[in-house]
Write an enzyme that holds these catalytic residues in place. Structure first.
Site, short mmCIF file in Angstrom:
data_model
loop_
_atom_site.label_atom_id
_atom_site.label_comp_id
_atom_site.label_asym_id
_atom_site.label_seq_id
_atom_site.Cartn_x
_atom_site.Cartn_y
_atom_site.Cartn_z
N LYS A 1 -10.67 -0.17 10.24
CA LYS A 1 -10.83 -1.53 9.59
C LYS A 1 -11.37 -2.34 10.50
O LYS A 1 -11.96 -3.73 10.15
CB LYS A 1 -9.38 -1.71 8.70
N GLN B 1 -4.59 -5.03 6.93
CA GLN B 1 -5.88 -6.32 6.45
C GLN B 1 -5.81 -7.40 7.40
O GLN B 1 -6.51 -7.82 7.67
CB GLN B 1 -5.42 -6.61 5.08
N HIS C 1 1.02 -1.30 -0.10
CA HIS C 1 0.00 0.13 0.01
C HIS C 1 0.63 1.31 0.13
O HIS C 1 2.08 1.10 0.41
CB HIS C 1 -0.93 0.09 1.39
N CYS D 1 -4.83 2.50 -3.61
CA CYS D 1 -3.38 3.08 -3.01
C CYS D 1 -2.25 2.03 -3.26
O CYS D 1 -1.61 1.83 -2.33
CB CYS D 1 -3.62 3.44 -1.59
N ASP E 1 3.03 -4.29 7.99
CA ASP E 1 1.55 -3.66 7.93
C ASP E 1 0.50 -4.74 7.98
O ASP E 1 0.37 -5.61 7.20
CB ASP E 1 1.57 -3.10 6.46
#
Length: 405
Positions: free
Chosen positions: A225, A202, A122, A363, A199
């Site tokens: 999220k 998700q 991202h 993104c 990261d």
């Protein structure tokens, strides 16, 4: 709490929304999830009967707000299976990665040092490293994905060289749902003295996350999220990495003592949390994480795997759809294109059937270039979605094909 899809859907009032005469099918969870009633109630209560600034106040409301705000740090620690002292509050993963770039990178990297990135990242895990490339002469070392969107851990490990100082990698792609074995990468990185940032924006939504197992130096999560409010999030920072960091934002709360001639900083995570924080957002974030843990992340992962398999089977029957990212072990995130049709047009048509998708580059322009497309549509599923909604989505795609084909 067992996984009861009827009960879970009832917890999310927005799912009863009617769009163009049809009941909402919300498949834009990869961008931001909807909020359960308990989070909505917590945010409302924090404003209408509990609000005050946190920490230094000595009155009842300030003490109450502080207790709930700081209580979220323990909730995040439990969610990640990490010590509270290693949890820093942020507004989300974007701020968290910038915190590492400025607070760790600027102080520990020099011209010619390498940061390993993958082509699935991202922009939030690309742009802050470009800042260091532009300003310090850092070298960005790119690792490509497979044609099916997968990224073998060995490929990242093999790229580690004598100048590698940091690996910055997503655990789950926000475009394809591809999952990376970050624990194996972190193990080797640690042996070679290389820091690793993961990261988890998700991945943490869809599967259990355990810092003791993953072993990353930095792990970022985003509240909106995770069924919580916008403007909330956190980063786990290992003891060793935190010692190497310096604050990059100054203000209240992050100091110990300030004089005309010198400054000393607060200890632990507080030194990285300058100014009045997102008090209510953080309180709501804690409620959202407790809600998820009550359901059980293993239960959520199992149910979403069921949804993923159903979606894979139904999309495979559509000869006019091409899915970008087809790895078997992936999350329930599907990016796709339709020959001769723009992603924005597809998304606009299916919206007429109340199906909410995301359209664009997500993104992830580097990944779009890798797949040879300018944009895609993305259907990203959550724990409150159903196979019946997938059927409505498939019907909407047939309509798009009829109108655009």
């Amino acid at each position: 709490m067992s996984f009861d899809i009827t009960k879970i859907r009832a917890d999310f009032p927005i799912l009863n929304t009617q769009v163009n005469g049809n009941q909402l099918v919300y498949f834009d969870n990869g961008a931001s999830s909807q909020k359960p009633q308990c989070v909505i109630d917590a945010v409302t209560s924090a404003y209408d009967s509990e609000y005050a600034n946190v920490h230094r106040g000595l009155h009842y409301l300030s003490n109450l707000a502080t207790e709930k705000y700081e209580g979220t740090r323990g909730i995040v620690a439990k969610f990640l299976n990490a010590p509270e002292k290693n949890i820093i509050f942020t507004t989300g993963t974007t701020e968290a990665i910038n915190l590492v770039s400025y607070g760790w990178g600027v102080n520990n990297l020099a011209k010619g040092d390498e940061i390993i990135l993958s082509t699935m990242e991202h922009h939030a895990n690309i742009v802050p490293w470009h800042f260091l490339r532009e300003r310090l002469g850092i070298v960005l070392k790119w690792i490509d994905i497979d044609d099916d969107g997968g990224l073998p851990a060995g490929r990242v490990i093999d790229a580690i060289g004598p100048k590698t100082k940091l690996i910055a990698i997503s655990q789950m792609s926000n475009v394809t749902g591809a999952i990376v074995d970050v624990a194996s990468i972190a193990k080797v990185a640690k042996e070679k003295g290389v820091r690793i940032l993961v990261d988890g924006s998700q991945a943490a939504v869809h599967r259990p996350v355990d810092m003791q197992d993953i072993g990353a130096d930095f792990y970022c999560i985003t509240g909106h999220k995770l069924y919580g409010p916008t403007g909330s999030g956190a980063i786990y920072v290992s003891d060793d990495a935190m010692v190497e960091m310096q604050p990059f934002m100054g203000g209240g709360d992050m100091i110990d003592r300030v004089t005309r001639d010198e400054i000393t900083y607060a200890a632990g995570p507080m030194r990285f949390e300058a100014g009045t924080p997102g008090i209510v957002e953080t309180i709501g974030f804690g409620v959202a994480l407790n809600y998820l843990m009550d359901i059980g992340m293993d239960n959520i992962a199992a149910y979403e795997a069921f949804l993923r398999d159903d979606m894979v089977a139904k999309l495979s029957e559509l000869d006019f759809i091409e899915v970008q990212g087809t790895t078997a072990d992936k999350g329930a995130i599907f990016s796709f294109t339709m020959k001769g049709a723009h992603a924005h047009d597809i998304s606009t048509i299916v919206d007429q059937k109340a199906v909410a998708l995301r359209a664009g580059t997500h993104c992830a322009q580097v990944l779009m270039e890798r797949f040879g497309v300018s944009s895609t549509c993305r259907a990203s599923l959550a724990m409150y979605n159903t196979t019946e909604e997938i059927d409505k989505f498939i019907d909407a795609l047939h309509l798009a094909k009829k109108l655009l084909g």
